[in-house]
Write an enzyme that holds these catalytic residues in place. Structure first.
Site, PDB file in Angstrom:
ATOM      1  CD  GLU A  83      -2.792  12.697 -12.818  1.00 39.16           C
ATOM      2  OE1 GLU A  83      -3.903  11.981 -12.540  1.00 39.16           O
ATOM      3  OE2 GLU A  83      -1.888  12.124 -12.553  1.00 39.16           O
ATOM      4  CB  CYS A 120       1.618  10.235 -11.323  1.00 41.78           C
ATOM      5  SG  CYS A 120       0.116  10.504 -10.496  1.00 41.78           S
ATOM      6  CB  THR A 163      -3.729   9.656  -1.093  1.00 45.37           C
ATOM      7  OG1 THR A 163      -4.837   9.756  -2.125  1.00 45.37           O
ATOM      8  CG2 THR A 163      -3.778   8.376  -0.424  1.00 45.37           C
ATOM      9  CG  HIS A 244       3.862   7.704  -8.597  1.00 50.01           C
ATOM     10  ND1 HIS A 244       3.934   9.291  -8.319  1.00 50.01           N
ATOM     11  CD2 HIS A 244       2.941   7.427  -8.360  1.00 50.01           C
ATOM     12  CE1 HIS A 244       2.308   9.566  -8.144  1.00 50.01           C
ATOM     13  NE2 HIS A 244       1.800   8.059  -8.399  1.00 50.01           N
TER      14      HIS A 244
HETATM   15  P1  HMG Z   1      -8.332   3.280   2.347  1.00 54.02           P
HETATM   16  O1  HMG Z   1      -9.621   2.479   2.276  1.00 54.02           O
HETATM   17  O2  HMG Z   1      -8.396   4.666   2.970  1.00 54.02           O
HETATM   18  O3  HMG Z   1      -7.410   2.410   3.533  1.00 54.02           O
HETATM   19  O4  HMG Z   1      -7.823   3.081   1.037  1.00 54.02           O
HETATM   20  P2  HMG Z   1      -6.936   1.035   4.038  1.00 54.02           P
HETATM   21  O5  HMG Z   1      -8.034   0.812   4.817  1.00 54.02           O
HETATM   22  O6  HMG Z   1      -6.608   0.321   2.451  1.00 54.02           O
HETATM   23  O7  HMG Z   1      -5.828   1.414   4.708  1.00 54.02           O
HETATM   24  C1  HMG Z   1      -4.547   1.799   4.017  1.00 54.02           C
HETATM   25  C2  HMG Z   1      -3.244   1.222   4.914  1.00 54.02           C
HETATM   26  O8  HMG Z   1      -3.308   1.702   6.145  1.00 54.02           O
HETATM   27  C3  HMG Z   1      -3.415  -0.315   4.823  1.00 54.02           C
HETATM   28  O9  HMG Z   1      -2.022  -0.741   4.772  1.00 54.02           O
HETATM   29  C4  HMG Z   1      -3.971  -0.576   6.445  1.00 54.02           C
HETATM   30  O10 HMG Z   1      -3.567  -1.783   6.608  1.00 54.02           O
HETATM   31  C5  HMG Z   1      -3.371   0.443   7.004  1.00 54.02           C
HETATM   32  P3  HMG Z   1      -1.765  -2.069   3.719  1.00 54.02           P
HETATM   33  O11 HMG Z   1      -2.417  -3.090   4.462  1.00 54.02           O
HETATM   34  O12 HMG Z   1      -1.999  -1.760   2.628  1.00 54.02           O
HETATM   35  O13 HMG Z   1      -0.243  -2.232   4.196  1.00 54.02           O
HETATM   36  N1  HMG Z   1      -4.346   0.855   8.449  1.00 54.02           N
HETATM   37  C6  HMG Z   1      -3.649   1.072   9.616  1.00 54.02           C
HETATM   38  N2  HMG Z   1      -2.298   0.926   9.905  1.00 54.02           N
HETATM   39  C7  HMG Z   1      -2.020   0.844  11.253  1.00 54.02           C
HETATM   40  N3  HMG Z   1      -3.036   1.404  12.143  1.00 54.02           N
HETATM   41  C8  HMG Z   1      -4.248   1.487  11.784  1.00 54.02           C
HETATM   42  C9  HMG Z   1      -4.786   1.216  10.420  1.00 54.02           C
HETATM   43  N4  HMG Z   1      -5.683   1.252   9.987  1.00 54.02           N
HETATM   44  C10 HMG Z   1      -5.289   1.203   8.517  1.00 54.02           C
HETATM   45  N5  HMG Z   1      -5.263   1.709  12.650  1.00 54.02           N
HETATM   46  C11 HMG Z   1      -6.374   3.558  -0.899  1.00 54.02           C
HETATM   47  C12 HMG Z   1      -6.214   3.260   0.643  1.00 54.02           C
HETATM   48  C13 HMG Z   1      -4.727   3.724  -1.322  1.00 54.02           C
HETATM   49  C14 HMG Z   1      -6.841   2.366  -1.702  1.00 54.02           C
HETATM   50  C15 HMG Z   1      -6.978   4.996  -1.212  1.00 54.02           C
HETATM   51  O14 HMG Z   1      -6.529   5.869  -0.575  1.00 54.02           O
HETATM   52  C16 HMG Z   1      -7.123   5.344  -2.821  1.00 54.02           C
HETATM   53  O15 HMG Z   1      -8.177   4.817  -3.323  1.00 54.02           O
HETATM   54  N6  HMG Z   1      -6.107   6.156  -3.020  1.00 54.02           N
HETATM   55  C17 HMG Z   1      -6.050   6.696  -4.387  1.00 54.02           C
HETATM   56  C18 HMG Z   1      -5.566   5.747  -5.293  1.00 54.02           C
HETATM   57  C19 HMG Z   1      -4.022   5.444  -4.966  1.00 54.02           C
HETATM   58  O16 HMG Z   1      -3.477   6.386  -4.424  1.00 54.02           O
HETATM   59  N7  HMG Z   1      -3.448   4.467  -5.557  1.00 54.02           N
HETATM   60  C20 HMG Z   1      -2.114   4.176  -5.650  1.00 54.02           C
HETATM   61  C21 HMG Z   1      -1.336   3.433  -6.764  1.00 54.02           C
HETATM   62  S1  HMG Z   1      -1.961   4.190  -8.181  1.00 54.02           S
HETATM   63  C22 HMG Z   1      -1.202   5.493  -8.153  1.00 54.02           C
HETATM   64  O17 HMG Z   1      -0.058   5.649  -7.597  1.00 54.02           O
HETATM   65  C23 HMG Z   1      -1.250   6.538  -9.389  1.00 54.02           C
HETATM   66  C24 HMG Z   1      -1.821   7.838  -8.741  1.00 54.02           C
HETATM   67  O18 HMG Z   1      -0.992   8.781  -8.341  1.00 54.02           O
HETATM   68  C25 HMG Z   1      -2.684   8.532  -9.984  1.00 54.02           C
HETATM   69  C26 HMG Z   1      -1.848   8.883 -11.142  1.00 54.02           C
HETATM   70  O19 HMG Z   1      -0.961   8.157 -11.734  1.00 54.02           O
HETATM   71  O20 HMG Z   1      -2.490   9.920 -11.944  1.00 54.02           O
HETATM   72  C27 HMG Z   1      -2.966   7.565  -7.723  1.00 54.02           C
END
Ligand code: HMG
Length: 446
Positions: A83, A120, A163, A244
């Site tokens: 991609e 992906c 990520t 994935h």
């Molecule tokens: P973010 O704002 O960076 O992080 O967004 P957050 O505040 O949501 O925290 C992430 C996790 O860390 C949470 O865990 C927090 O609680 C934890 P959860 O509650 O979800 O279990 N956390 C902590 N834990 C311990 N100690 C701490 C602490 N602070 C926070 N101090 C987000 C995270 C994934 C939304 C962002 O990185 C993002 O937008 N990523 C890109 C999209 C993505 O990867 N989506 C995944 C599903 S879609 C997919 O897999 C397809 C993809 O690969 C693309 C494709 O298919 O082409 C992306």
């Protein structure tokens, strides 16, 4: 019918790394535990200045062909899943083939080359195409080369920055494979979704929270679809479940959902009943909201049980061993999860031949695919030949300032950035610049 599946794999990681808890977290004034415990990625990989999706894919494929003693004439198709493509017409596979022809005697003149796109999940779809081509008897005894290659970069400051990753996986798909045989049965969960997309732009537009919900919904539908044509799965049926892996924290959520689904109406649910109650059934609730609350409470309890923890440690945690050190490789991510699991089994001296993997692929936009794989007798010999640990340990560790320069240098809108590469290429393909029609050019460096 002879089995068809993955005969061999090779991995190529981008040669630079960013330490997320140690370097990115302090620069963003974040708690390092967000990366260690929440997201679950310790280090992301990035391409050096002379690397891109073509060099990483061609370098992985070269290692694979060298090791398996293959010539271009042994390959009847090359499919690249990505991609991160930079051309809307000429497929990346033609560039990869051009690189490989610089190194190997012979040509891929009679091989069918293409490019697969569905976020992906495209890597798995390319394996599917190769599987069908072989099953249809159109391969003339030749194998297919599938290459999943991506530079998963997000705009700086985007939540997705946590990520990122870059690397390639090359896979040889053939009859009587040495690594895993692929099931004929498969399940899909597929819907038109607007959660993650790149409408003619380099960096994705992402609704992060929604993307996670969509991942889980499509994965659940794919599991149900798979079960409708295969068998009702039980957690003990599966040695490993490579998902994935955009980041290990996402897999933690998917695994819990999968375990709840597979343990419903089994002796596991019975055994846990005293401790956490039975799984809520929708028909016992008047309102959907109440049912969803009850499910959430059950899952919170389930994840604390010894039974679930033991299954997670055995079947899921080993799939995350590489991802934690490289980040999201988009099309390659589920394939490094499979490799990490097999590597962990080989290190533990486990006899895995004949055991089953359940592979959960996913692509935003959105589609999940589920199929099973049976580990083949020669699997450990194949896995022993990989050098991914040495590649990971050999990467150059970027400071935050250097990371920003590298990010800029790969940003199409910023143009060229005046910095030197951080590593020295050797025995590999490198990007050398643009030709007269704006084509990208490559050279093999001894
Ligand atoms: P973010 O704002 O960076 O992080 O967004 P957050 O505040 O949501 O925290 C992430 C996790 O860390 C949470 O865990 C927090 O609680 C934890 P959860 O509650 O979800 O279990 N956390 C902590 N834990 C311990 N100690 C701490 C602490 N602070 C926070 N101090 C987000 C995270 C994934 C939304 C962002 O990185 C993002 O937008 N990523 C890109 C999209 C993505 O990867 N989506 C995944 C599903 S879609 C997919 O897999 C397809 C993809 O690969 C693309 C494709 O298919 O082409 C992306």
């Amino acid at each position: 019918m002879n089995p068809v599946g993955i005969d061999a794999v090779e991995i190529w990681t981008g040669k630079l790394e960013l330490d997320l808890p140690g370097t990115l977290a302090p620069a963003k004034d974040e708690d390092p535990d967000k990366y260690r415990k929440g997201i679950g990625i310790e280090r992301s990989s990035f391409p050096d200045l002379y690397e891109d999706i073509v060099t990483m894919g061609a370098n992985a494929a070269k290692r694979l062909m060298d090791r398996k003693d293959l010539t271009p004439e042994d390959i009847g198709r090359i499919d690249v899943a990505t991609e991160s493509a930079f051309d809307n017409s000429k497929p990346v596979s033609t560039y990869v083939a051009g690189c490989l022809e610089q190194y190997f005697d012979g040509e891929f003149r009679h091989a069918n080359k293409g490019e697969r796109k569905f976020a992906c999940v495209a890597g798995t779809q390319s394996i599917d195409d190769a599987y069908n081509w072989i099953r249809a008897g159109r391969n003339r005894g030749r194998a297919a080369l599938v290459i999943a290659t991506d530079t998963a970069l997000y705009a700086r400051g985007d939540p997705g920055e946590s990520t990122q990753g870059a690397g390639a996986v090359a896979m040889l798909i053939d009859e009587d494979p040495d690594l895993v045989a692929i099931s004929n049965e498969q399940g899909y969960g597929s819907m038109d979704e607007t959660d993650f997309l790149k409408p003619n732009q380099q960096f994705p537009s992402v609704d992060g929270q929604r993307s996670m919900q969509v991942y889980l919904s499509r994965m659940r539908e794919a599991v149900e679809d798979f079960e409708s044509v295969a068998w009702d799965m039980h957690p003990d049926d599966l040695a490993y479940v490579p998902f994935h892996t955009p980041f290990p924290g996402m897999v933690r959520k998917a695994a819990l959902l999968g375990y709840r689904h597979m343990s419903r109406d089994t002796e596991i649910e019975d055994a846990l009943a005293d401790e956490i109650g039975r799984q809520p059934r929708e028909d016992a609730f008047d309102a959907r909201e109440d049912y969803e609350d009850a499910i959430r409470d059950y899952m919170d309890d389930l994840k604390q049980t010894d039974q679930y923890r033991a299954w997670y440690d055995d079947a899921i945690e080993p799939t995350l061993g590489i991802s934690r050190h490289v980040g999201n490789w988009y099309t390659g991510s589920v394939h490094i999860a499979r490799i990490a699991a097999l590597q962990s089994a080989a290190e533990a001296g486990r006899d895995l031949a004949g055991e089953k993997l359940l592979v959960g692929s996913y692509g935003s936009g959105a589609q999940a695919e589920i199929h099973a794989e049976t580990v083949q007798p020669n699997w450990d010999h194949e896995i022993d030949q990989l050098n991914i640990d040495a590649q990971i340990d050999g990467r150059y560790d970027l400071s935050h300032d250097e990371y920003e320069l590298v990010h800029d240098s790969h940003n199409y809108e910023k143009g060229s950035v005046d910095i030197d590469p951080f590593t020295e290429p050797s025995d590999e393909f490198v990007f050398t610049g643009w030709g007269r029609m704006n084509e990208r050019q490559y050279e093999y460096i001894e």
